[in-house]
Design a protein around this motif. Structure first.
Motif, short mmCIF file in Angstrom:
data_model
loop_
_atom_site.label_atom_id
_atom_site.label_comp_id
_atom_site.label_asym_id
_atom_site.label_seq_id
_atom_site.Cartn_x
_atom_site.Cartn_y
_atom_site.Cartn_z
N ALA A 10 36.54 33.83 16.75
CA ALA A 10 37.20 34.34 17.96
C ALA A 10 37.33 33.24 19.00
O ALA A 10 38.39 33.10 19.64
N MET A 11 36.29 32.43 19.16
CA MET A 11 36.35 31.32 20.11
C MET A 11 37.38 30.28 19.67
O MET A 11 38.13 29.75 20.50
N LEU A 12 37.42 29.99 18.38
CA LEU A 12 38.40 29.03 17.87
C LEU A 12 39.82 29.54 18.06
O LEU A 12 40.72 28.79 18.46
N PHE A 13 40.03 30.82 17.78
CA PHE A 13 41.35 31.42 17.99
C PHE A 13 41.74 31.34 19.46
O PHE A 13 42.87 30.98 19.79
N ALA A 14 40.80 31.64 20.35
CA ALA A 14 41.08 31.55 21.78
C ALA A 14 41.43 30.12 22.18
O ALA A 14 42.37 29.89 22.95
N MET A 15 40.70 29.15 21.63
CA MET A 15 41.01 27.74 21.92
C MET A 15 42.41 27.37 21.42
O MET A 15 43.15 26.68 22.11
N ALA A 16 42.75 27.84 20.22
CA ALA A 16 44.07 27.56 19.67
C ALA A 16 45.16 28.14 20.57
O ALA A 16 46.19 27.49 20.82
N PHE A 21 49.32 27.40 24.63
CA PHE A 21 49.87 27.71 25.96
C PHE A 21 50.06 26.43 26.77
O PHE A 21 51.12 26.22 27.39
N ILE A 22 49.05 25.57 26.77
CA ILE A 22 49.15 24.30 27.50
C ILE A 22 50.33 23.49 26.99
O ILE A 22 51.10 22.92 27.77
N GLU A 23 50.48 23.45 25.68
CA GLU A 23 51.57 22.70 25.07
C GLU A 23 52.93 23.22 25.51
O GLU A 23 53.86 22.45 25.74
N HIS A 24 53.05 24.53 25.65
CA HIS A 24 54.33 25.12 26.06
C HIS A 24 54.62 24.96 27.55
O HIS A 24 55.73 25.21 27.99
N THR A 25 53.61 24.55 28.32
CA THR A 25 53.85 24.33 29.75
C THR A 25 54.27 22.90 30.05
O THR A 25 54.65 22.60 31.17
N ILE A 26 54.20 22.02 29.04
CA ILE A 26 54.62 20.64 29.25
C ILE A 26 56.14 20.64 29.38
O ILE A 26 56.85 21.08 28.48
N PRO A 27 56.63 20.15 30.51
CA PRO A 27 58.08 20.19 30.74
C PRO A 27 58.83 19.27 29.76
O PRO A 27 58.31 18.24 29.35
N GLY A 39 51.51 19.84 18.82
CA GLY A 39 50.65 20.45 17.80
C GLY A 39 49.19 20.51 18.20
O GLY A 39 48.30 20.38 17.36
N LEU A 40 48.95 20.69 19.49
CA LEU A 40 47.57 20.69 19.98
C LEU A 40 46.69 21.76 19.32
O LEU A 40 45.53 21.50 19.02
N SER A 41 47.25 22.93 19.08
CA SER A 41 46.43 24.00 18.48
C SER A 41 46.06 23.68 17.04
O SER A 41 45.12 24.26 16.49
N ASN A 42 46.77 22.72 16.43
CA ASN A 42 46.42 22.32 15.06
C ASN A 42 45.10 21.57 15.00
O ASN A 42 44.49 21.47 13.94
N ILE A 43 44.64 21.07 16.13
CA ILE A 43 43.32 20.44 16.19
C ILE A 43 42.26 21.48 15.80
O ILE A 43 41.35 21.20 15.03
N ALA A 61 45.39 30.34 11.21
CA ALA A 61 46.84 30.10 11.16
C ALA A 61 47.60 31.43 11.20
O ALA A 61 48.61 31.56 11.89
N ALA A 62 47.11 32.42 10.46
CA ALA A 62 47.77 33.73 10.46
C ALA A 62 47.66 34.42 11.82
O ALA A 62 48.64 35.02 12.30
N LEU A 63 46.50 34.32 12.44
CA LEU A 63 46.33 34.91 13.77
C LEU A 63 47.25 34.25 14.80
O LEU A 63 47.83 34.92 15.65
N LYS A 64 47.37 32.92 14.71
CA LYS A 64 48.29 32.22 15.61
C LYS A 64 49.72 32.74 15.43
O LYS A 64 50.43 32.96 16.41
N SER A 65 50.11 32.96 14.19
CA SER A 65 51.47 33.45 13.92
C SER A 65 51.67 34.88 14.41
O SER A 65 52.76 35.24 14.87
N THR A 66 50.62 35.68 14.32
CA THR A 66 50.69 37.04 14.87
C THR A 66 50.91 37.00 16.37
O THR A 66 51.71 37.75 16.92
N PHE A 67 50.20 36.09 17.03
CA PHE A 67 50.38 35.93 18.47
C PHE A 67 51.80 35.46 18.79
O PHE A 67 52.42 35.93 19.74
N VAL A 68 52.33 34.55 17.97
CA VAL A 68 53.72 34.09 18.16
C VAL A 68 54.67 35.26 18.02
O VAL A 68 55.61 35.41 18.80
N PHE A 69 54.43 36.12 17.03
CA PHE A 69 55.27 37.30 16.86
C PHE A 69 55.25 38.17 18.11
O PHE A 69 56.30 38.62 18.58
#
Length: 165
Positions: A10-16, A21-27, A39-43, A61-69
């Motif tokens: 859960a902590m790793l998913f939250a970090m991802a 989110f941080i990556e998407h705020t970079i203009p 690809g920061l969340s890939n870390i 990876a699947a949870l990240k994709s669910t969030f993207v959905f």
């Protein structure tokens, strides 16, 4: 699965999600070509592959994709799940074949390039536009650079991550 593993996942998913989110705020003025991401969340995914095992990395990876959905829709989720799972798959395969003889950076580069190629192939299929393949050289070069960046970052933060486990 133990409570400790569930909590760590859960902590790793939250970090991802936070890194995504941080990556998407970079203009876009930072010079990145549209569609190219750090690809920061890939870390987090790579840490999970190395330290927790393949099934947990696939889960992240699947949870990240669910969030993207949930946040960006079906097409973005399809691109995310295809690139994410293939990227994790190649990382797992490289670890199985080369064991301790391969670096974080090499695995990260291969994962990044795989992610880009699979997403481009799916985008070509979805749009029916073969001209999309012209974007491949840019994605390959960016995959190498972003792979170096995320692999290096993982190497630097790994001692801190290991304290979580």
């Amino acid at each position: 699965m133990s409570t400790k593993k569930i909590t760590l996942l859960a902590m790793l998913f939250a970090m991802a999600l936070i890194l995504s989110f941080i990556e998407h705020t970079i203009p876009p003025v930072t010079g990145l070509i549209p569609g190219i991401k750090l690809g920061l969340s890939n870390i987090v995914v790579m840490y999970t592959v190395f330290c927790m095992g393949s099934r947990y990395a696939i889960c992240i990876a699947a949870l990240k994709s669910t969030f993207v959905f949930l946040t960006r829709g079906l097409i973005a989720a399809c691109l995310s799940i295809s690139g994410g799972l293939c990227s994790v798959g190649i990382m797992i395969l490289l670890l199985l074949v080369f064991k301790d003889k391969i670096s974080y950076i090499a695995i990260s580069i291969c994962g990044s390039i795989t992610h880009n190629i699979v997403q481009l192939a799916l985008a070509m299929f979805i749009t029916g536009t073969k001209m999309t393949v012209l974007y491949l050289p840019i994605l390959l070069v960016s995959g190498v650079f972003m792979g170096i960046a995320t692999g290096t970052t993982l190497k630097v933060v790994m001692p801190y991550f290991e304290k979580l486990n």
